[in-house]
Scaffold this active site. Structure first.
Site, mmCIF file in Angstrom:
data_model
loop_
_atom_site.group_PDB
_atom_site.id
_atom_site.type_symbol
_atom_site.label_atom_id
_atom_site.label_comp_id
_atom_site.label_asym_id
_atom_site.label_seq_id
_atom_site.Cartn_x
_atom_site.Cartn_y
_atom_site.Cartn_z
ATOM 1 N N ASP A 137 -5.929 -3.856 -2.011
ATOM 2 C CA ASP A 137 -4.861 -3.499 -1.080
ATOM 3 C C ASP A 137 -4.156 -4.743 -0.522
ATOM 4 O OD1 ASP A 137 -3.517 -2.581 1.414
ATOM 5 O OD2 ASP A 137 -4.520 -0.694 0.958
ATOM 6 N N SER B 215 0.844 -1.199 0.000
ATOM 7 C CA SER B 215 0.000 0.000 0.000
ATOM 8 C C SER B 215 0.880 1.249 0.000
ATOM 9 C CB SER B 215 -0.958 -0.054 1.197
ATOM 10 O OG SER B 215 -2.025 0.850 1.042
#
Length: 302
Positions: free
Chosen positions: A167, A42
Site C-alpha cells: 500500500d 490505495s
C-alpha cells in the site's frame, strides 16, 4: 466545464471510507472539472482511474455496490489466502468481466492528463509513483492500482516487474500524494481526504508485534511504524497551503459519519456516498471560485 489545468487533484485512500470521497469526485466529474494532474494512493488510485476514464457509474459502484459481489472479499477469502479484499478479483478479473459495464481503460491510457499511482516497495520501504509511461495496457495499469492498495497481511503482496509492493500509504507522503504533485511542478491543489478535519494519526501501539508479523518485510515494518510522522507532516503542509489560498481540502463533515475501512454494508456505504455528494454540492460555490480563479490565472500566463 472548468479547465483547472494548474491544479492537482489529490486522492487519499482509506478502504471503504472512500465511498464518501466517491460522492465528492462524482460531483467534480458531473460539473466537468478538468484537473491538470491527478494522483491517487490505495483506494484513491481506484478513484483516479474512474475520474480519468470519465465513468461516473464505475466510480460510484467501486466502493458501494461492488462490495456485495461474492468474490469481492471477506473473512473466508482472507482465510483462504486471497486477502480480506480479494485483489486478484477486484483488480484483475472484474475489469475483464465488464463490471459494472465495459471498462473504458483506453481513455486513461491515451489521455493527456498526467497521473501518478503511489505504492511502497515491500523490500526497501521506498516510495514509487508510476505514471502513464509505466502502463502500456490495462493489465499494467490495474496491477499498479492493486499494488498501491495492497494492505500487508490483509492482502497478498503483489510484484511488479519482479519487485514486491505494498500500500502506498506507507510511503513518503503517508497516504496523500502531495509530494508527487509538487515534484511534478504543481503549486495549487484540490485534496479529497477520508479523515475529518483535525485528525492526527497516532503511532502504532505495539511496534514489537508489527515487526513480528512483518518479519518477512523488515523495511516495510519500519515504514509502517513511522507512517504517522509522514502523514501528519503532509497534513500540516496541506493546512499551510490552504491558509495561503493554494489548496482546497475536502474532509468528511461532522454530519457525515464515516464507515470503517472494511465496511461491506451496502445501505451504509450508499449513505456515505450520498453524504459525500451532499457535502460537495453545498461547498461547490467556494470550490468553483477557487478552480476558476486558478484557471483564469493560468490562461493569463500563457
Amino acid at each position: 466545464m472548468i479547465a483547472a489545468r494548474d491544479t492537482a487533484l489529490l486522492l487519499e485512500g482509506g478502504g471503504m471510507r472512500a465511498a464518501y470521497s466517491a460522492g465528492v469526485v462524482d460531483v467534480l466529474m458531473a460539473r466537468g472539472v478538468e484537473f491538470g494532474w491527478v494522483g491517487g494512493i490505495s483506494a484513491g488510485a481506484s478513484h483516479m482511474v474512474s475520474y480519468l476514464s470519465g465513468e461516473r457509474d464505475r466510480l460510484r459502484s467501486n466502493f458501494v455496490d461492488f462490495a456485495a459481489e461474492r468474490e469481492f472479499g471477506g473473512w473466508s477469502h482472507l482465510l483462504r489466502g486471497r486477502g480480506y479484499f480479494n485483489a486478484e478479483y477486484i483488480y484483475g478479473k472484474a475489469p475483464a468481466l465488464n463490471l459494472p459495464r465495459p471498462f473504458e481503460a483506453d481513455r486513461v491510457l491515451s489521455g493527456d492528463t498526467p497521473f501518478r499511482i503511489g505504492a511502497t516497495r515491500a523490500d526497501t520501504g521506498e516510495s514509487v509513483y508510476w505514471g502513464r509511461r509505466d502502463v502500456e495496457d490495462v493489465g499494467a495499469l490495474m496491477l499498479r492500482v492493486r499494488a498501491s492498495s495492497s494492505i500487508p497481511l490483509a492482502m497478498p503482496i503483489p510484484t511488479v516487474d519482479g519487485v514486491p509492493y505494498a500500500d502506498g500509504a506507507f510511503g513518503s507522503s503517508g497516504g496523500v500524494p502531495l509530494d508527487a504533485a509538487e515534484a511534478d511542478g504543481f503549486g495549487r491543489f484540490f485534496a479529497v481526504l477520508t479523515h475529518p478535519r483535525g485528525y492526527v494519526k497516532e503511532g502504532v501501539s505495539r511496534p514489537r508485534l508489527t515487526r513480528t508479523v512483518l518479519r518477512r518485510w523488515p523495511a516495510l515494518a519500519e515504514a509502517t511504524l513511522t507512517r504517522h510522522v509522514r502523514y501528519n507532516a503532509t497534513m500540516e503542509r496541506l493546512y499551510r497551503l490552504e491558509s495561503e489560498g493554494r489548496a482546497v481540502l475536502v474532509f468528511p463533515g461532522d454530519a457525515s459519519p464515516l464507515v470503517s475501512s472494511t465496511n461491506r454494508n451496502i445501505p451504509e456505504l450508499r449513505r456515505s456516498l450520498s453524504y459525500g455528494v451532499a457535502d460537495a454540492l453545498r461547498q461547490w460555490p467556494a470550490w468553483e471560485e477557487f478552480l476558476t480563479a486558478g484557471s483564469a490565472a493560468h490562461s493569463s500566463q500563457r
